[in-house]
Enzyme design. Sequence first.
Site, mmCIF file in Angstrom:
data_model
loop_
_atom_site.group_PDB
_atom_site.id
_atom_site.type_symbol
_atom_site.label_atom_id
_atom_site.label_comp_id
_atom_site.label_asym_id
_atom_site.label_seq_id
_atom_site.Cartn_x
_atom_site.Cartn_y
_atom_site.Cartn_z
ATOM 1 N N ASP A 1 0.641 -1.133 -0.189
ATOM 2 C CA ASP A 1 0.069 -0.069 0.069
ATOM 3 C C ASP A 1 0.886 1.307 -0.046
ATOM 4 O OD1 ASP A 1 -2.291 -1.408 0.298
ATOM 5 O OD2 ASP A 1 -2.395 -1.314 2.498
ATOM 6 N N TYR B 1 6.752 -10.156 6.353
ATOM 7 C CA TYR B 1 6.540 -8.756 6.731
ATOM 8 C C TYR B 1 7.051 -8.410 8.304
ATOM 9 C CZ TYR B 1 3.503 -8.092 2.485
ATOM 10 O OH TYR B 1 3.205 -7.986 1.282
#
EC number: 5.4.99.12
Length: 284
Positions: free
Chosen positions: A52, A110
């Site tokens: 994002d 992540y």
Amino acid sequence: MRNIALIVSYDGTDYYGFQSQPGGNTIQDALEQAVYLLTGEHSSVFGSGRTDGGVHARCQVVNFLTESTIPIERWALALNTRLPDDIVVQSVYLVPDSFHARHDALSKTYRYSINCNRIPDLFRRRYEFHHPTPLDFAAMEEGLTHLIGEHDFTSFTSPLSTKRSHVRTILKAKIHVEKESESRLTYPDYGYGRSWDERYHPGRQRGTVHMYVTGTGFLYNMVRIIAGTLIQVGEGKRKPSDMASILAACNRKKAGPTAVPHGLSLWEVEYEAITAIRQGSGES
């Protein structure tokens, strides 16, 4: 025609995310422009996944097809001279024709970083969320254990998710803590020091905490919602065991807030083909 894979790092602060959009200003746009400037080809770049706006990558993997005969060892330098300073190609591989950065990924990791020291770190402010009160790191670590395995992660994804199934598998999840360094610049705390923390925040610690989550796939905002909920566990607003009941509820409203994007980085992506190439060439 050759299939080329790139290992790319980027600071996502000033971009609208990885995937190309009508408004431009994405990582994919910048990479495709650099390839065009180098080869004259309008190549489509395929990423291991979307990040994002404001999210970073230590190791984003992309691939594209090209008719260029430029030697593999020259691609990284040639592309980097044509890319903005906040996007860097770390390494380049000639991969099999069938290789696809998204479809062939075995796992992704992540990292979400939280600085809970009193003073923010000026030089890492783009890459970590500053939470000025201490957190219970042990409780956060315990909370993460409830997410390992195959689960329906509806509670931990945005209602805007378009995926038919929210079942995903988390392979590993852990917390790593950087203790507050003695070399960090310090200022008078006027009584709001360690004794203050022990009195008003018992059982909690200061430092920079990194949450690592490895899975075979992730949903929209999934890691950021996990991080936002885990922060509430660290604050004592939720129990570690609440992570299990939140999962079982399959209801986004039961989880915590979506953590800010700049604390998140795509840390590692694993592939069978790239691992084989590295081993064959003697790379560690």
